[in-house]
Design a protein around this motif. Sequence first.
Motif, PDB file in Angstrom:
ATOM      1  N   ASP B 172       0.863  -1.180   0.000  1.00  0.00           N
ATOM      2  CA  ASP B 172       0.000   0.000   0.000  1.00  0.00           C
ATOM      3  C   ASP B 172       0.902   1.233   0.000  1.00  0.00           C
ATOM      4  OD1 ASP B 172      -1.596   2.214   0.788  1.00  0.00           O
ATOM      5  OD2 ASP B 172      -3.131   0.820   1.502  1.00  0.00           O
ATOM      6  N   VAL B 173       0.962   1.924  -1.156  1.00  0.00           N
ATOM      7  CA  VAL B 173       1.870   3.068  -1.250  1.00  0.00           C
ATOM      8  C   VAL B 173       1.350   4.258  -0.423  1.00  0.00           C
ATOM      9  CG1 VAL B 173       3.021   2.441  -3.405  1.00  0.00           C
ATOM     10  CG2 VAL B 173       0.886   3.742  -3.496  1.00  0.00           C
ATOM     11  N   ALA B 174       0.042   4.324  -0.201  1.00  0.00           N
ATOM     12  CA  ALA B 174      -0.505   5.382   0.671  1.00  0.00           C
ATOM     13  C   ALA B 174      -0.070   5.145   2.114  1.00  0.00           C
ATOM     14  CB  ALA B 174      -2.023   5.425   0.565  1.00  0.00           C
ATOM     15  N   ASN B 175       0.044   3.878   2.493  1.00  0.00           N
ATOM     16  CA  ASN B 175       0.513   3.572   3.851  1.00  0.00           C
ATOM     17  C   ASN B 175       2.003   3.897   3.998  1.00  0.00           C
ATOM     18  OD1 ASN B 175      -2.042   2.743   4.385  1.00  0.00           O
ATOM     19  ND2 ASN B 175      -1.588   0.552   4.513  1.00  0.00           N
ATOM     20  N   LEU B 176       2.765   3.659   2.921  1.00  0.00           N
ATOM     21  CA  LEU B 176       4.186   4.044   2.960  1.00  0.00           C
ATOM     22  C   LEU B 176       4.300   5.554   3.127  1.00  0.00           C
ATOM     23  CD1 LEU B 176       5.816   1.868   0.121  1.00  0.00           C
ATOM     24  CD2 LEU B 176       5.775   1.424   2.577  1.00  0.00           C
ATOM     25  N   TYR B 177       3.433   6.285   2.420  1.00  0.00           N
ATOM     26  CA  TYR B 177       3.435   7.751   2.536  1.00  0.00           C
ATOM     27  C   TYR B 177       3.044   8.169   3.961  1.00  0.00           C
ATOM     28  CZ  TYR B 177       2.052  12.607   1.941  1.00  0.00           C
ATOM     29  OH  TYR B 177       1.924  13.965   2.097  1.00  0.00           O
ATOM     30  N   THR B 178       2.030   7.525   4.499  1.00  0.00           N
ATOM     31  CA  THR B 178       1.575   7.834   5.863  1.00  0.00           C
ATOM     32  C   THR B 178       2.725   7.661   6.856  1.00  0.00           C
ATOM     33  OG1 THR B 178      -0.595   6.979   5.259  1.00  0.00           O
ATOM     34  CG2 THR B 178      -0.175   7.259   7.595  1.00  0.00           C
ATOM     35  N   ASN B 179       3.452   6.564   6.724  1.00  0.00           N
ATOM     36  CA  ASN B 179       4.552   6.304   7.662  1.00  0.00           C
ATOM     37  C   ASN B 179       5.723   7.261   7.446  1.00  0.00           C
ATOM     38  OD1 ASN B 179       2.938   4.285   8.588  1.00  0.00           O
ATOM     39  ND2 ASN B 179       4.125   2.603   7.717  1.00  0.00           N
TER      40      ASN B 179
END
Lengths: 160, 270
Positions: B172-179
């Motif tokens: 999940d690239v949005a989760n990578l961004y979130t982190n």
Amino acid sequence: MSDDHARETPPGARDAAAGGSVLDGAGDVPAGAREALAGAQAVLLAALVAGGEAPPGFDEGRLRIQAASLISKRRGTVARVRPDLVALLGGDFAREFEAYARGRPKPPGGSRADARDFADRLRAAGRLPPEPETAAGASRWLRPFRRVVKLLSGAVRPTG
Amino acid sequence: MAGSGSLGVGIGWRPEIDLTVERLPGVDFVEVVAENVRPERLPESLRVLRARGVPVIPHGVGLGVGGAEPPDPARLAHLAACAQALDAPLVSEHLAFVRAGGMEAGHLLPVPRTRAALSVVAANVRRAQAALPVPLALENVAALFGWPEDEMTEAQFLGELVEMTGVGLLVDVANLYTNQVNLGLSATGALDGLPLSELAYVHVAGGHSHHGVWHDTHTAHVPGEVLDILSELCARVDPPGVLLEWDDDYPSDAALEAELGRVRGAMARV
């Protein structure tokens, strides 16, 4: 959990336990690893949803943000299950839900039970009419949308 | 990864946008939240999509393979039944714990990334794999906090898990961004560390910034930064599939179509 292990541990794995690990299903898990993880996760979750103290070493500010985010997610689901409560409370809905949910874990039974407990609290505080009238009112009001409400009420959001 | 083949570009199927998903051009595959369907009585919209040959992937949110307890056999049986009813190429879940000490989190929480926890999670994953008729892929989660005892990055932890169990990756690239925003963890660093050869598919989603903290809400336009991470991923590997998640505050059909176009654009930017 130890009973569970005893039942599921294959013959011979007990010997491995003496050496510091047990065959856990198809994998090799160090002795006590499940118990240690269970304890750590329970203490953290209690801090997030049950008003427990933050375990040492965690960023407490971040845990507060996480706790608030969990309540906000619950609130969104309860709002979908009980649109009548949102309509009734209007701008007070978020504050009332926050007051109800802070330090109180989601009850067994999921979002429906959460919505019911919230409504019970509102009723006890005199913010809701007595049960039968509400139920009849909600049911009359929701009749045209019953299928949609039924479909959505148990729905889980995958956010993550 | 075995099972995913070539999925293309997809969108999360939700009951609120069932007809939209059926009508949208360029939807090559969809995902359904497994806990929200009954395999013996699938929603008509999913049956329509399946009849058209659109792959439908059951996406679990409640298994908690990152929990201390072995995964619940009833939940595994449900996932298996969903996979069978949908003739799904794979099932996906999360590297997360969702309950502990008799309490439900109602959310996907990060696992302590230690060697000891890894051995527990690997055993859980093997049990899940043994109960499923199709391959399993696990998704990286969006976190607001880390565990003080973390010994590995999430990418390293997932890499070890892939090596130990053969589980596939749902990145999940949005989760990578979130982190990256919330925890200062480099998203491209994570891409460098993940075994992308085992990639099953990819998630993209939008969210909201609140007091400097990114909340991965799946209710908004995908920010350019998330699409940039998708482009970075596509520069490293040709992803078998990329799926847009949108879970509430649904925009118009045209807006969703445009969003899928932006996803394709980011994939082609390599």
